[in-house]
Design a protein around this motif. Structure first.
Motif, PDB file in Angstrom:
ATOM      1  N   ALA A 170       0.833  -1.210   0.000  1.00 18.26           N
ATOM      2  CA  ALA A 170       0.000   0.000   0.000  1.00 18.26           C
ATOM      3  C   ALA A 170       0.866   1.258   0.000  1.00 18.26           C
ATOM      4  CB  ALA A 170      -0.922  -0.013   1.224  1.00 18.26           C
ATOM      5  N   GLN A 171       1.954   1.244   0.786  1.00 17.33           N
ATOM      6  CA  GLN A 171       2.868   2.397   0.819  1.00 17.33           C
ATOM      7  C   GLN A 171       3.530   2.614  -0.546  1.00 17.33           C
ATOM      8  OE1 GLN A 171       5.280   0.955   4.057  1.00 17.33           O
ATOM      9  NE2 GLN A 171       4.266   2.225   5.585  1.00 17.33           N
ATOM     10  N   LEU A 172       3.890   1.511  -1.210  1.00 17.18           N
ATOM     11  CA  LEU A 172       4.503   1.620  -2.537  1.00 17.18           C
ATOM     12  C   LEU A 172       3.502   2.168  -3.552  1.00 17.18           C
ATOM     13  CD1 LEU A 172       6.509  -1.740  -2.639  1.00 17.18           C
ATOM     14  CD2 LEU A 172       7.480   0.565  -2.614  1.00 17.18           C
ATOM     15  N   ALA A 173       2.260   1.695  -3.471  1.00 16.36           N
ATOM     16  CA  ALA A 173       1.225   2.185  -4.392  1.00 16.36           C
ATOM     17  C   ALA A 173       1.031   3.691  -4.217  1.00 16.36           C
ATOM     18  CB  ALA A 173      -0.084   1.438  -4.146  1.00 16.36           C
ATOM     19  N   ALA A 174       1.053   4.146  -2.956  1.00 19.86           N
ATOM     20  CA  ALA A 174       0.893   5.582  -2.681  1.00 19.86           C
ATOM     21  C   ALA A 174       2.053   6.389  -3.253  1.00 19.86           C
ATOM     22  CB  ALA A 174       0.787   5.807  -1.171  1.00 19.86           C
ATOM     23  N   ALA A 175       3.228   5.724  -3.362  1.00 22.36           N
ATOM     24  CA  ALA A 175       4.405   6.403  -3.916  1.00 22.36           C
ATOM     25  C   ALA A 175       4.508   6.214  -5.430  1.00 22.36           C
ATOM     26  CB  ALA A 175       5.667   5.870  -3.238  1.00 22.36           C
ATOM     27  N   GLY A 176       3.482   5.581  -6.029  1.00 18.34           N
ATOM     28  CA  GLY A 176       3.465   5.403  -7.470  1.00 18.34           C
ATOM     29  C   GLY A 176       4.261   4.214  -7.970  1.00 18.34           C
ATOM     30  N   VAL A 177       4.517   3.246  -7.087  1.00 14.30           N
ATOM     31  CA  VAL A 177       5.289   2.053  -7.473  1.00 14.30           C
ATOM     32  C   VAL A 177       4.365   0.835  -7.456  1.00 14.30           C
ATOM     33  CG1 VAL A 177       7.247   0.551  -6.914  1.00 14.30           C
ATOM     34  CG2 VAL A 177       7.395   3.027  -6.481  1.00 14.30           C
ATOM     35  N   PRO A 178       4.040   0.277  -8.628  1.00 16.40           N
ATOM     36  CA  PRO A 178       3.193  -0.929  -8.648  1.00 16.40           C
ATOM     37  C   PRO A 178       4.000  -2.143  -8.181  1.00 16.40           C
ATOM     38  CG  PRO A 178       3.939  -0.402 -10.866  1.00 16.40           C
ATOM     39  CD  PRO A 178       4.448   0.704  -9.987  1.00 16.40           C
ATOM     40  N   SER A 179       3.331  -3.074  -7.514  1.00 14.97           N
ATOM     41  CA  SER A 179       4.047  -4.262  -7.029  1.00 14.97           C
ATOM     42  C   SER A 179       3.146  -5.483  -7.076  1.00 14.97           C
ATOM     43  CB  SER A 179       4.549  -4.046  -5.597  1.00 14.97           C
ATOM     44  OG  SER A 179       3.459  -3.896  -4.697  1.00 14.97           O
ATOM     45  N   GLN A 180       3.768  -6.641  -7.143  1.00 15.02           N
ATOM     46  CA  GLN A 180       3.089  -7.923  -7.003  1.00 15.02           C
ATOM     47  C   GLN A 180       3.281  -8.376  -5.566  1.00 15.02           C
ATOM     48  OE1 GLN A 180       1.243 -10.080  -8.524  1.00 15.02           O
ATOM     49  NE2 GLN A 180       1.527 -10.048 -10.734  1.00 15.02           N
ATOM     50  N   VAL A 181       2.206  -8.787  -4.916  1.00 14.06           N
ATOM     51  CA  VAL A 181       2.303  -9.239  -3.528  1.00 14.06           C
ATOM     52  C   VAL A 181       2.190 -10.757  -3.483  1.00 14.06           C
ATOM     53  CG1 VAL A 181       1.327  -9.097  -1.203  1.00 14.06           C
ATOM     54  CG2 VAL A 181       1.311  -7.088  -2.688  1.00 14.06           C
TER      55      VAL A 181
END
Length: 763
Positions: free
Chosen positions: A444-455
């Motif tokens: 969620a923190q990465l998404a807020a910083a504009g970084v997409p991720s696979q969990v």
């Protein structure tokens, strides 16, 4: 020497003991001979190679033929280091081989060798069904060329499929499925119903995980029982709205909780009874276990809720612990806490620890990327030595020193920034977190910083292989619990390696740990996801002084005001030492708890062996009929011979199995209460033995008494009918693993407390 002093002495030895490994020189000397056979074997056609494989018995010929079969079947020529690994396995050792070094093929050559040397059948024990099926299917062409049969077993396999699979020369199966089959085979009343053959050789994949982390896990075969009520669900309702601080207090270590006087009074008022009255012991137990579930077990850390059921999380792997349950009503309490109906626990018909099951094999060997750290334990519990196999290509991964921050928020902010910078360049990043909750928060923190991720965590573990296979793709950011896809290669540029060169230029896969695990091995496994087969890569751990590991085990030795930068990064040798020390002490605590559990299980396993020998005689001979002829001659002689044989065997087996189940229940009660005797200055282990040994001795007399009594009561004039004798076995059985009690026994807590005191050098 008191118990506290003895424990301290053991801790110091454990923390200071160097690891020792096997000398590989004798194995290396065989490599030129193996290579010298290559041209001659290459000249053979497939049928001739299979014929040659049937005649190979020494290490040199086994490895030479195995290499040629792999070249033809898979288009892969095993490296010399893989042959060293295979020879180590053939020598009965645990081979430490780095990630990406080809352990699956190494095990195949070793399995073939064990069969040819007369040590078959071979069971390759894996950590889950996926790897068992994948590896058996993947390696099947090699085995076929070598003239061997191979099969696999999963949870979905039918009894007949299992029987056929175990009849193969080599069987791939998860350790739990193999253990459950063993338990079921121990309760058959007809030899034809067994599925397993002899337990000859086990090649243990991920040996550190199975032989150490899971060693003390009991595998259970349970039978259906009728229950009148479920006091735990009622208790869960009572404790649901109790307030921390006012009604209950949690200990500093987070492993125990107790009612306050006000809380106890409130519960008793609502229930309308005195909880400490003798007749209310069941309600007291239910209330306490409900409080433990309410206050100490955390959703998305200790367990997840998925598809209407509570699924436990394996803290060493971050995966769902398949078919695992907590003991002593705790599972039902968590289900009640989450508003779910209780799943059946049943009566324990038989149980065996992973450690005792694997010790049942005549030959045990294994492989893993991280064995040296537990070399002493492998030697202590399994008499296994570690052979460290060098990498085929030099490891050029860059492992940076830990970045230590004074607080969580500073660490998390820096962690997100580090990931963002790498992502913007296109460098793939794999981030290891300590639990499901942390993985989701970071995503969620990465998404807020504009970084997409696979969990990747326990909630989507079915997709593990697919997610981890793409973790090396250009620009990929994968946030994972410590599961991190062991057993699945991470190829630079993605599974198709199309962007490999660009990723190599960027420095390869970047592995970041968000906090240290209690075990160095788990951290090393995470690091090992980068830098496979000479690939470039990097790793670093971001640590906070507020992390549970450091607070629990090194809080007393941290300086009050450590030196740090303005951004919160700590630069202090005392802090660096404290982080490493906290991890070593955590390992020491876990090792001592393992040893304590093992000491209690030794006598039970000795009793199991004695019982199994007696049961085998009852099952395969006329011992029971002869006993009845001696003890009840009049009726026995008046009974048809075949009827007497069937009835005697069935009745004796029923009472033996029945009394063993009762004995196990009795020992569990003794084990749970034995710590109270330590308060009276008595050795808990001695007291356990004092109860367990005579109880077992009287069991055999009782088996005989009940067998004769049933035989004399039953009407055999119309043949043998088990229903008439009321010896009907459970209508349903099922299997599960007992997850460690997350709070430990009283003795476990004493051991942990001693470990914490040692961190401050206390005497």
């Amino acid at each position: 020497m008191g118990v506290s002093q003895r424990l301290k002495s053991r801790f110091r030895k454990f923390l200071q003991r160097p690891g020792t490994t096997v000398d590989l020189a004798p194995l290396r000397r065989r490599l030129p001979e193996i290579e010298a056979r290559e041209d001659a074997l290459a000249a053979l056609d497939d049928a001739e190679l299979t014929a040659a494989a049937a005649e190979a018995h020494d290490f040199t010929e086994i490895c030479a033929v195995g290499r040629e079969a792999a070249k033809r079947a898979l288009d892969q020529r095993p490296y010399d280091v893989q042959l060293l690994g295979a020879m180590a396995l053939l020598s009965g050792k645990v081979a430490e081989m780095a990630t990406g070094e080809g352990k699956t093929l190494t095990a195949t050559i070793a399995a073939y060798g064990h069969v040819r040397r007369g040590n078959g059948p071979v069971h390759v024990l894996t950590v889950n069904d996926y790897l068992a099926r994948r590896d058996a299917t993947w390696m099947e062409p090699v085995y076929t060329l070598l003239g061997l049969t191979v099969a696999w077993v999963t949870e979905a396999s039918t009894p007949q499929e299992r029987r056929e699979a175990y009849a193969a020369d080599v069987t791939y199966v998860s350790v739990s499925e193999a253990g459950f089959d063993y338990l079921r085979d121990q309760l058959v009343t007809d030899i034809a119903d067994r599925v397993q053959s002899e337990l000859a050789t086990a090649i243990v994949d991920e040996a550190d995980s199975i032989l150490i982390d899971e060693a003390r896990v009991p595998m259970v075969l349970a039978g259906s029982i009728h229950t009148e009520s479920d006091p735990v669900h009622e208790a869960a309702e009572l404790v649901r709205d109790l307030r921390p601080g006012k009604h209950f207090e949690v200990a500093d270590d987070g492993r125990s909780v107790a009612f306050t006087a006000a809380g106890l009074a409130e519960v008793e008022r609502r229930m309308g009874l005195d909880l400490y009255a003798h007749e209310n012991v069941e309600q007291l137990s239910a209330v306490n276990v409900a409080l433990h579930a309410r206050a100490l077990l955390r959703r998305d850390v200790d367990y997840i809720v998925r598809e209407g059921s509570v699924e436990l999380i394996d803290e060493m792997r971050g995966r769902v612990a398949q078919r695992r349950r907590w003991p002593d009503g705790l599972q039902a309490a968590v289900e009640a806490k989450e508003g779910l109906s209780a799943t059946a626990e049943g009566e324990v018909l038989d149980t065996i620890t992973v450690q005792a099951f694997i010790a049942s094999y005549k030959t045990v060997c294994g492989m893993t990327a991280t064995a040296v750290h537990v070399g002493e334990q492998l030697r202590e519990y399994f008499k296994l030595e570690v052979a460290v196999i060098p990498s085929n290509a030099e490891n050029i991964r860059v492992d940076e020193p830990d970045r230590i921050y004074s607080a969580h928020d500073m660490r998390d902010e820096a962690l997100v920034e580090e990931i963002k910078l790498a992502h913007e360049k296109g460098r793939p990043v794999l981030v290891g977190t300590l639990d499901v909750k942390a993985s989701e928060q970071l995503a969620a923190q990465l998404a807020a910083a504009g970084v997409p991720s696979q969990v990747l965590n326990a909630k989507n573990d079915a997709e593990e292989a697919a997610i981890i296979a793409e973790a090396g793709a250009l620009g990929a950011v994968t946030v994972s619990t410590q599961m991190a896809g062991r057993g699945v290669d991470i190829r630079l540029g993605g599974s198709d390696e199309k962007d490999r060169e660009r990723v190599v230029e960027l420095g390869g896969l970047y592995v970041i740990g968000s906090g240290r695990h209690d075990s160095r091995r788990v951290d090393d496994q995470l690091r090992g996801r980068a830098g496979r087969q000479g690939d470039p890569g990097g790793s670093v751990f971001f640590v906070s002084l507020e992390d549970d590991l450091i607070v629990r085990h090194a809080g007393d030795i941290l300086p009050a005001s450590p030196r740090m930068d303005i951004d919160g990064v700590v630069h202090d040798e005392t802090v660096d030492y404290a982080v490493e020390h906290a991890q070593r002490v955590a390992e020491g605590v876990n090792h001592e708890i393992h040893r304590n559990t093992w000491r209690y299980s030794v006598v039970i396993e000795q009793q199991r062996v004695a019982l199994a020998e007696r049961r085998e005689r009852l099952l395969t001979s006329e011992v029971a009929a002869i006993m009845l002829l001696e003890r009840s001659p009049e009726k026995a002689k008046a009974t048809d011979e075949d009827v007497l044989s069937d009835a005697a065997r069935a009745i004796a087996l029923f009472h033996l199995d029945r009394l063993w189940a009762e004995h196990l229940a009795h020992l569990n009660e003794v084990r749970e209460g034995v710590h109270l005797r330590a308060l009276g200055k008595l050795d808990p282990l001695d007291e356990f033995h004092r109860a367990a040994v005579p109880a077992f001795q009287t069991m055999f007399t009782e088996i005989e008494r009940r067998t004769i009594e049933t035989f004399e009561e039953v009407d055999l004039s119309d043949g043998w009918q088990p229903e008439q004798a009321q010896i009907v076995r459970p209508s349903a059985t099922w299997t599960y693993l007992v997850h460690d009690n997350p709070f430990g026994s009283e003795l476990d807590r004493l051991i942990a407390a001693v470990g914490r005191r040692l961190t401050s050098g206390g005497e």
